[in-house]
Scaffold this motif. Sequence first.
Motif, PDB file in Angstrom:
ATOM      1  N   ILE A  36       4.632  20.522 -70.995  1.00 55.89           N
ATOM      2  CA  ILE A  36       3.480  19.951 -70.283  1.00 55.89           C
ATOM      3  C   ILE A  36       3.818  18.557 -69.777  1.00 55.89           C
ATOM      4  CG2 ILE A  36       1.132  19.049 -70.559  1.00 55.89           C
ATOM      5  CD1 ILE A  36       0.630  21.365 -72.552  1.00 55.89           C
ATOM      6  N   GLU A  37       4.403  17.736 -70.629  1.00 56.30           N
ATOM      7  CA  GLU A  37       4.752  16.364 -70.236  1.00 56.30           C
ATOM      8  C   GLU A  37       5.752  16.356 -69.079  1.00 56.30           C
ATOM      9  OE1 GLU A  37       5.947  14.954 -74.091  1.00 56.30           O
ATOM     10  OE2 GLU A  37       3.954  14.121 -74.510  1.00 56.30           O
ATOM     11  N   ARG A  38       6.747  17.251 -69.126  1.00 55.64           N
ATOM     12  CA  ARG A  38       7.714  17.345 -68.015  1.00 55.64           C
ATOM     13  C   ARG A  38       7.013  17.767 -66.726  1.00 55.64           C
ATOM     14  NH1 ARG A  38      11.256  19.605 -71.806  1.00 55.64           N
ATOM     15  NH2 ARG A  38      10.666  21.692 -71.138  1.00 55.64           N
ATOM     16  N   ALA A  39       6.110  18.732 -66.822  1.00 57.75           N
ATOM     17  CA  ALA A  39       5.398  19.212 -65.633  1.00 57.75           C
ATOM     18  C   ALA A  39       4.554  18.096 -65.026  1.00 57.75           C
ATOM     19  CB  ALA A  39       4.529  20.415 -65.988  1.00 57.75           C
ATOM     20  N   VAL A  40       3.893  17.325 -65.862  1.00 62.05           N
ATOM     21  CA  VAL A  40       3.077  16.208 -65.369  1.00 62.05           C
ATOM     22  C   VAL A  40       3.962  15.166 -64.694  1.00 62.05           C
ATOM     23  CG1 VAL A  40       1.618  14.273 -66.088  1.00 62.05           C
ATOM     24  CG2 VAL A  40       1.179  16.565 -66.989  1.00 62.05           C
ATOM     25  N   ASN A  41       5.090  14.862 -65.311  1.00 61.30           N
ATOM     26  CA  ASN A  41       5.995  13.852 -64.747  1.00 61.30           C
ATOM     27  C   ASN A  41       6.672  14.332 -63.463  1.00 61.30           C
ATOM     28  OD1 ASN A  41       5.441  11.941 -66.712  1.00 61.30           O
ATOM     29  ND2 ASN A  41       7.069  12.670 -68.051  1.00 61.30           N
ATOM     30  N   ASN A  42       7.063  15.600 -63.409  1.00 62.37           N
ATOM     31  CA  ASN A  42       7.727  16.137 -62.215  1.00 62.37           C
ATOM     32  C   ASN A  42       6.754  16.244 -61.049  1.00 62.37           C
ATOM     33  OD1 ASN A  42      10.126  16.406 -63.613  1.00 62.37           O
ATOM     34  ND2 ASN A  42       9.857  18.583 -63.990  1.00 62.37           N
ATOM     35  N   ASN A  43       5.567  16.736 -61.332  1.00 65.96           N
ATOM     36  CA  ASN A  43       4.505  16.867 -60.339  1.00 65.96           C
ATOM     37  C   ASN A  43       4.930  17.674 -59.109  1.00 65.96           C
ATOM     38  OD1 ASN A  43       1.850  16.545 -59.584  1.00 65.96           O
ATOM     39  ND2 ASN A  43       2.232  14.619 -58.514  1.00 65.96           N
ATOM     40  N   GLU A  44       5.781  18.660 -59.319  1.00 62.73           N
ATOM     41  CA  GLU A  44       6.176  19.573 -58.237  1.00 62.73           C
ATOM     42  C   GLU A  44       5.085  20.631 -58.091  1.00 62.73           C
ATOM     43  OE1 GLU A  44       9.373  19.677 -56.650  1.00 62.73           O
ATOM     44  OE2 GLU A  44       9.922  17.784 -57.598  1.00 62.73           O
ATOM     45  N   GLU A  45       5.076  21.320 -56.969  1.00 66.04           N
ATOM     46  CA  GLU A  45       4.062  22.354 -56.736  1.00 66.04           C
ATOM     47  C   GLU A  45       4.109  23.429 -57.821  1.00 66.04           C
ATOM     48  OE1 GLU A  45       0.913  24.393 -55.676  1.00 66.04           O
ATOM     49  OE2 GLU A  45       1.434  22.432 -54.844  1.00 66.04           O
ATOM     50  N   GLU A  46       5.307  23.845 -58.196  1.00 64.80           N
ATOM     51  CA  GLU A  46       5.456  24.856 -59.247  1.00 64.80           C
ATOM     52  C   GLU A  46       4.868  24.367 -60.567  1.00 64.80           C
ATOM     53  OE1 GLU A  46       9.115  26.939 -61.676  1.00 64.80           O
ATOM     54  OE2 GLU A  46       9.430  26.410 -59.574  1.00 64.80           O
ATOM     55  N   ASP A  47       5.078  23.085 -60.886  1.00 63.72           N
ATOM     56  CA  ASP A  47       4.534  22.495 -62.111  1.00 63.72           C
ATOM     57  C   ASP A  47       3.011  22.436 -62.052  1.00 63.72           C
ATOM     58  OD1 ASP A  47       7.102  21.935 -63.255  1.00 63.72           O
ATOM     59  OD2 ASP A  47       7.247  20.189 -61.935  1.00 63.72           O
ATOM     60  N   ARG A  48       2.482  22.031 -60.910  1.00 66.80           N
ATOM     61  CA  ARG A  48       1.022  21.952 -60.767  1.00 66.80           C
ATOM     62  C   ARG A  48       0.388  23.332 -60.908  1.00 66.80           C
ATOM     63  NH1 ARG A  48       2.649  18.218 -56.790  1.00 66.80           N
ATOM     64  NH2 ARG A  48       2.330  19.753 -55.134  1.00 66.80           N
ATOM     65  N   GLN A  49       1.046  24.345 -60.356  1.00 66.43           N
ATOM     66  CA  GLN A  49       0.518  25.704 -60.476  1.00 66.43           C
ATOM     67  C   GLN A  49       0.530  26.153 -61.938  1.00 66.43           C
ATOM     68  OE1 GLN A  49      -1.020  27.650 -58.174  1.00 66.43           O
ATOM     69  NE2 GLN A  49      -1.456  28.895 -59.974  1.00 66.43           N
ATOM     70  N   TRP A  50       1.601  25.845 -62.652  1.00 68.51           N
ATOM     71  CA  TRP A  50       1.699  26.203 -64.074  1.00 68.51           C
ATOM     72  C   TRP A  50       0.595  25.507 -64.868  1.00 68.51           C
ATOM     73  CZ3 TRP A  50       3.154  23.362 -68.547  1.00 68.51           C
ATOM     74  CH2 TRP A  50       3.364  24.165 -69.679  1.00 68.51           C
ATOM     75  N   LEU A  51       0.365  24.237 -64.560  1.00 68.39           N
ATOM     76  CA  LEU A  51      -0.693  23.495 -65.253  1.00 68.39           C
ATOM     77  C   LEU A  51      -2.074  24.057 -64.898  1.00 68.39           C
ATOM     78  CD1 LEU A  51       0.735  19.885 -64.864  1.00 68.39           C
ATOM     79  CD2 LEU A  51       0.600  21.226 -66.982  1.00 68.39           C
ATOM     80  N   ARG A  52      -2.281  24.427 -63.635  1.00 66.87           N
ATOM     81  CA  ARG A  52      -3.556  25.039 -63.245  1.00 66.87           C
ATOM     82  C   ARG A  52      -3.778  26.338 -64.009  1.00 66.87           C
ATOM     83  NH1 ARG A  52      -2.577  22.762 -58.158  1.00 66.87           N
ATOM     84  NH2 ARG A  52      -1.293  24.508 -57.463  1.00 66.87           N
ATOM     85  N   ASN A  53      -2.731  27.121 -64.163  1.00 68.01           N
ATOM     86  CA  ASN A  53      -2.847  28.367 -64.928  1.00 68.01           C
ATOM     87  C   ASN A  53      -3.211  28.082 -66.380  1.00 68.01           C
ATOM     88  OD1 ASN A  53      -2.212  29.920 -62.697  1.00 68.01           O
ATOM     89  ND2 ASN A  53      -0.053  30.093 -63.236  1.00 68.01           N
ATOM     90  N   MET A  54      -2.648  27.014 -66.932  1.00 63.34           N
ATOM     91  CA  MET A  54      -2.906  26.677 -68.328  1.00 63.34           C
ATOM     92  C   MET A  54      -4.369  26.312 -68.569  1.00 63.34           C
ATOM     93  SD  MET A  54      -0.954  24.015 -70.779  1.00 63.34           S
ATOM     94  CE  MET A  54       0.414  25.139 -70.934  1.00 63.34           C
ATOM     95  N   ILE A  55      -5.004  25.673 -67.589  1.00 66.50           N
ATOM     96  CA  ILE A  55      -6.400  25.261 -67.782  1.00 66.50           C
ATOM     97  C   ILE A  55      -7.383  26.313 -67.280  1.00 66.50           C
ATOM     98  CG2 ILE A  55      -5.823  22.813 -67.725  1.00 66.50           C
ATOM     99  CD1 ILE A  55      -7.096  22.746 -64.890  1.00 66.50           C
ATOM    100  N   ASP A  56      -6.873  27.403 -66.748  1.00 63.76           N
ATOM    101  CA  ASP A  56      -7.728  28.507 -66.302  1.00 63.76           C
ATOM    102  C   ASP A  56      -8.464  29.080 -67.510  1.00 63.76           C
ATOM    103  OD1 ASP A  56      -8.779  31.001 -65.560  1.00 63.76           O
ATOM    104  OD2 ASP A  56      -7.185  31.354 -64.126  1.00 63.76           O
TER     105      ASP A  56
END
Length: 121
Positions: free
Chosen positions: A51-71
Amino acid sequence: CASRHNWSRPSWSRPSSLESTPLPNAMAVDPHLEAKAAEKCEVVQHMIRRIERAVNNNEEEDRQWLRNMIDPNDACLSTLLKILVEPEYGGFLGLRCVFLRAVQLILKIAVAMVKGPHASD
């Protein structure tokens, strides 16, 4: 979670570590349950790092993964909360701390995605 740290502390205080072992006043713990708690702790720590890497990277793929996590249809958050309140894991302080940190990050991401990037400041 399972690692032991030997920090200086007064002799009257409780051990201050993020272990998967139960609190001192808890009943004897089944080694199988202790192993399960340590494994769950390790998995959630890995998830936190991701999660921390995805937030720091802030790439589209990371944002989509994070959106899926909060779904709401995703079982991640509900599973974390179910395990957090299970009585059999109640004495595992380290496990509870790691799970609470994961829940905190997921909720922070949810707020940021609903309100915008500066919502959690």
